[in-house]
Motif scaffolding. Structure first.
Motif, PDB file in Angstrom:
ATOM      1  N   GLN A  41      89.734  34.171  -2.757  1.00 54.88           N
ATOM      2  CA  GLN A  41      88.394  34.347  -1.834  1.00 54.88           C
ATOM      3  C   GLN A  41      87.107  34.935  -2.361  1.00 54.88           C
ATOM      4  N   PRO A  42      86.992  35.887  -3.168  1.00 58.12           N
ATOM      5  CA  PRO A  42      85.922  36.325  -3.790  1.00 58.12           C
ATOM      6  C   PRO A  42      85.246  35.351  -4.645  1.00 58.12           C
ATOM      7  N   PHE A  43      86.069  34.610  -5.607  1.00 48.92           N
ATOM      8  CA  PHE A  43      85.549  33.621  -6.256  1.00 48.92           C
ATOM      9  C   PHE A  43      85.021  32.430  -5.333  1.00 48.92           C
ATOM     10  N   GLU A  44      85.861  32.170  -4.348  1.00 49.64           N
ATOM     11  CA  GLU A  44      85.336  30.984  -3.173  1.00 49.64           C
ATOM     12  C   GLU A  44      83.652  31.385  -2.806  1.00 49.64           C
ATOM     13  N   VAL A  45      83.913  32.825  -2.209  1.00 52.77           N
ATOM     14  CA  VAL A  45      82.647  33.023  -1.512  1.00 52.77           C
ATOM     15  C   VAL A  45      81.231  33.090  -2.618  1.00 52.77           C
ATOM     16  N   ILE A  46      81.572  33.511  -3.725  1.00 53.94           N
ATOM     17  CA  ILE A  46      80.421  33.505  -4.718  1.00 53.94           C
ATOM     18  C   ILE A  46      80.232  32.163  -4.998  1.00 53.94           C
ATOM     19  N   LYS A  47      80.955  31.332  -5.286  1.00 56.28           N
ATOM     20  CA  LYS A  47      80.958  29.839  -5.609  1.00 56.28           C
ATOM     21  C   LYS A  47      80.062  28.954  -4.495  1.00 56.28           C
ATOM     22  N   THR A  48      80.525  29.204  -3.390  1.00 54.28           N
ATOM     23  CA  THR A  48      80.014  28.758  -2.291  1.00 54.28           C
ATOM     24  C   THR A  48      78.643  29.169  -2.075  1.00 54.28           C
ATOM     25  N   HIS A  49      78.180  30.507  -1.903  1.00 48.73           N
ATOM     26  CA  HIS A  49      76.925  30.944  -2.064  1.00 48.73           C
ATOM     27  C   HIS A  49      75.948  30.187  -2.879  1.00 48.73           C
ATOM     28  N   LEU A  50      76.456  30.368  -4.209  1.00 44.07           N
ATOM     29  CA  LEU A  50      75.661  29.713  -5.072  1.00 44.07           C
ATOM     30  C   LEU A  50      75.391  28.220  -5.163  1.00 44.07           C
ATOM     31  N   ALA A  51      76.370  27.233  -4.588  1.00 45.12           N
ATOM     32  CA  ALA A  51      76.207  25.962  -4.066  1.00 45.12           C
ATOM     33  C   ALA A  51      75.340  25.736  -3.086  1.00 45.12           C
ATOM     34  N   ALA A  52      75.320  26.696  -2.107  1.00 46.54           N
ATOM     35  CA  ALA A  52      74.532  26.658  -0.985  1.00 46.54           C
ATOM     36  C   ALA A  52      73.092  26.884  -1.022  1.00 46.54           C
ATOM     37  N   ASN A  53      73.033  28.114  -1.666  1.00 44.74           N
ATOM     38  CA  ASN A  53      71.702  28.568  -1.995  1.00 44.74           C
ATOM     39  C   ASN A  53      71.413  28.472  -3.531  1.00 44.74           C
ATOM     40  N   ARG A  54      70.969  27.360  -3.785  1.00 50.37           N
ATOM     41  CA  ARG A  54      70.749  26.977  -5.360  1.00 50.37           C
ATOM     42  C   ARG A  54      69.751  27.299  -6.291  1.00 50.37           C
ATOM     43  N   GLN A  55      68.836  28.194  -5.364  1.00 50.07           N
ATOM     44  CA  GLN A  55      67.639  28.965  -6.012  1.00 50.07           C
ATOM     45  C   GLN A  55      68.115  30.223  -6.372  1.00 50.07           C
ATOM     46  N   ASP A  56      69.214  30.717  -6.043  1.00 46.86           N
ATOM     47  CA  ASP A  56      69.909  32.190  -6.469  1.00 46.86           C
ATOM     48  C   ASP A  56      70.584  31.996  -7.733  1.00 46.86           C
ATOM     49  N   ASN A  57      70.665  33.346  -8.391  1.00 48.97           N
ATOM     50  CA  ASN A  57      71.380  33.298  -9.811  1.00 48.97           C
ATOM     51  C   ASN A  57      72.680  34.339  -9.310  1.00 48.97           C
ATOM     52  N   MET A  58      73.461  34.618 -10.436  1.00 51.37           N
ATOM     53  CA  MET A  58      74.507  35.283  -9.965  1.00 51.37           C
ATOM     54  C   MET A  58      74.161  36.590  -9.412  1.00 51.37           C
ATOM     55  N   ALA A  59      73.400  37.307 -10.004  1.00 53.85           N
ATOM     56  CA  ALA A  59      73.068  38.742  -9.622  1.00 53.85           C
ATOM     57  C   ALA A  59      72.348  38.615  -8.276  1.00 53.85           C
ATOM     58  N   THR A  60      71.745  37.884  -7.858  1.00 52.41           N
ATOM     59  CA  THR A  60      71.069  37.748  -6.524  1.00 52.41           C
ATOM     60  C   THR A  60      72.373  37.489  -5.575  1.00 52.41           C
ATOM     61  N   ALA A  61      73.234  36.420  -5.945  1.00 53.27           N
ATOM     62  CA  ALA A  61      74.563  36.175  -5.032  1.00 53.27           C
ATOM     63  C   ALA A  61      75.102  37.409  -4.757  1.00 53.27           C
ATOM     64  N   PHE A  62      75.535  38.041  -5.748  1.00 50.62           N
ATOM     65  CA  PHE A  62      76.200  39.271  -5.633  1.00 50.62           C
ATOM     66  C   PHE A  62      75.610  40.429  -4.434  1.00 50.62           C
ATOM     67  N   LYS A  63      74.241  40.501  -4.997  1.00 54.89           N
ATOM     68  CA  LYS A  63      73.523  41.314  -3.940  1.00 54.89           C
ATOM     69  C   LYS A  63      73.490  40.960  -2.618  1.00 54.89           C
ATOM     70  N   LYS A  64      73.425  39.548  -2.357  1.00 53.85           N
ATOM     71  CA  LYS A  64      73.315  39.035  -0.880  1.00 53.85           C
ATOM     72  C   LYS A  64      74.462  39.087  -0.309  1.00 53.85           C
ATOM     73  N   ILE A  65      75.518  38.931  -0.919  1.00 52.03           N
ATOM     74  CA  ILE A  65      76.919  38.819  -0.434  1.00 52.03           C
ATOM     75  C   ILE A  65      77.439  40.334  -0.086  1.00 52.03           C
ATOM     76  N   TYR A  66      76.773  41.384  -0.717  1.00 49.02           N
ATOM     77  CA  TYR A  66      77.261  42.607  -0.429  1.00 49.02           C
ATOM     78  C   TYR A  66      76.458  43.171   0.653  1.00 49.02           C
TER      79      TYR A  66
END
Length: 308
Positions: A41-66
């Protein structure tokens, strides 16, 4: 997402149909639950966030999810949707893939091609029976707006009821065709590539199928098959965009696969179709290790402990 399918060939003999029994169905459900509740599920959440918010990078995705929920933010959609999905889709894959593989083998095609067809058919069966609604609701949970620090949040069941009231059964199965295309290509390639990897390991060590691979060799073959299955990431990005609850100016109200792909191309270009590839690579490896190598090991234990 899925489980291993027991071989339906007997070395040097006729094709033998593999019975689908409750023990194997239970193994599939247990391994799916383990996979999704640990790293899945963590992989799924990060993957889905990046696919939906395509302007975000990995670091931004981690920050927003947290920020959305701390460590538990990485498990959004786990309960109940991912658990419902995980506890049912393994059984569907086992049944559909084994039946298709048996029919394919009796028609005279190669075991590799039969496995490929079995995986594709099993993936389609998963999507249209158990996964469509659950996958949609997981994506809704990950992409819908959630105000930080407020207790007045709409429950996940209330969200589902509201979507059903507004859009009916089609609304809560939005993107199911994209899910089906993803699962078909996912499990066709995962099972096929894992088998190719196993064949390669046998050739490297100069053995045949009479000497089974050890645990680490099975894990390596499964990791290769799962990791390489990310070739269909554009299909996954389209699926996420179709099911996303993000509101963007100019975004088509009624999306299908064609106009969704056009929207992604217009807004993000070619690279937009590959957002979330890194976490999906990890997800594919983890799922296939759990469901192929882990599933084989658990089935062997159950057979030895409780009998066939």
């Amino acid at each position: 997402m899925g489980v291993t399918v027991a071989p339906t060939t007997v070395q040097g003999g006729p094709v033998a149909k593999k019975k689908v029994n409750f023990a194997n169905l239970g193994v599939g459900a247990v391994m799916n639950m383990f996979e999704v509740t640990t790293l899945g599920q963590p992989f799924e959440v990060i993957k889905t966030h990046l696919a939906a918010n395509r302007q975000d990078n990995m670091a931004t995705a981690f920050k927003k999810i947290y920020q959305r929920g701390g460590i538990m933010g990485f498990y959004q959609g786990l309960i109940p949707w991912a658990w419902i999905e995980a506890s049912t889709k393994g059984a569907v894959l086992i049944f559909a893939a084994s039946e298709i593989e048996y029919l394919a083998l009796t028609s005279g095609i190669s075991p590799f091609a039969a496995g490929l067809l079995g995986g594709m058919g099993g993936g389609l069966a998963q999507a249209y029976t158990t996964m469509g609604f659950c996958t949609f609701m997981k994506t809704v949970e990950i992409t819908r707006h959630k105000a930080v620090g407020t207790g007045a949040q709409q429950s996940t069941f209330a969200v589902a009821a509201d979507i059903f009231k507004r859009e009916g059964i089609r609304g809560i199965n939005k993107g199911v065709n994209a899910v089906a295309l993803r699962q078909c290509t996912n499990w066709g390639s995962r099972l096929g590539l894992s088998r190719l990897a196993e064949e390669s390991i046998h050739k490297i060590r100069g053995t045949d199928h009479s000497k089974p691979l050890n645990a680490w060799e099975k894990i390596a073959a499964s990791a290769i098959g799962g990791g390489l299955s990310i070739w269909n990431q554009p299909i996954e990005v389209i699926r996420v965009e179709m099911q996303s609850q993000l509101k963007t100016a100019g975004r088509p109200e009624k999306m299908n696969i064609a106009n969704c792909a056009r929207w992604i191309w217009q807004t993000n270009g070619l690279k937009g179709f590959y957002r979330g590839s890194v976490p999906r690579f990890g997800l594919g490896m983890w799922q296939t290790i759990c469901m192929v190598a882990g599933g084989d090991a658990l089935k062997k234990y159950v057979s030895e402990r409780y009998g066939k």
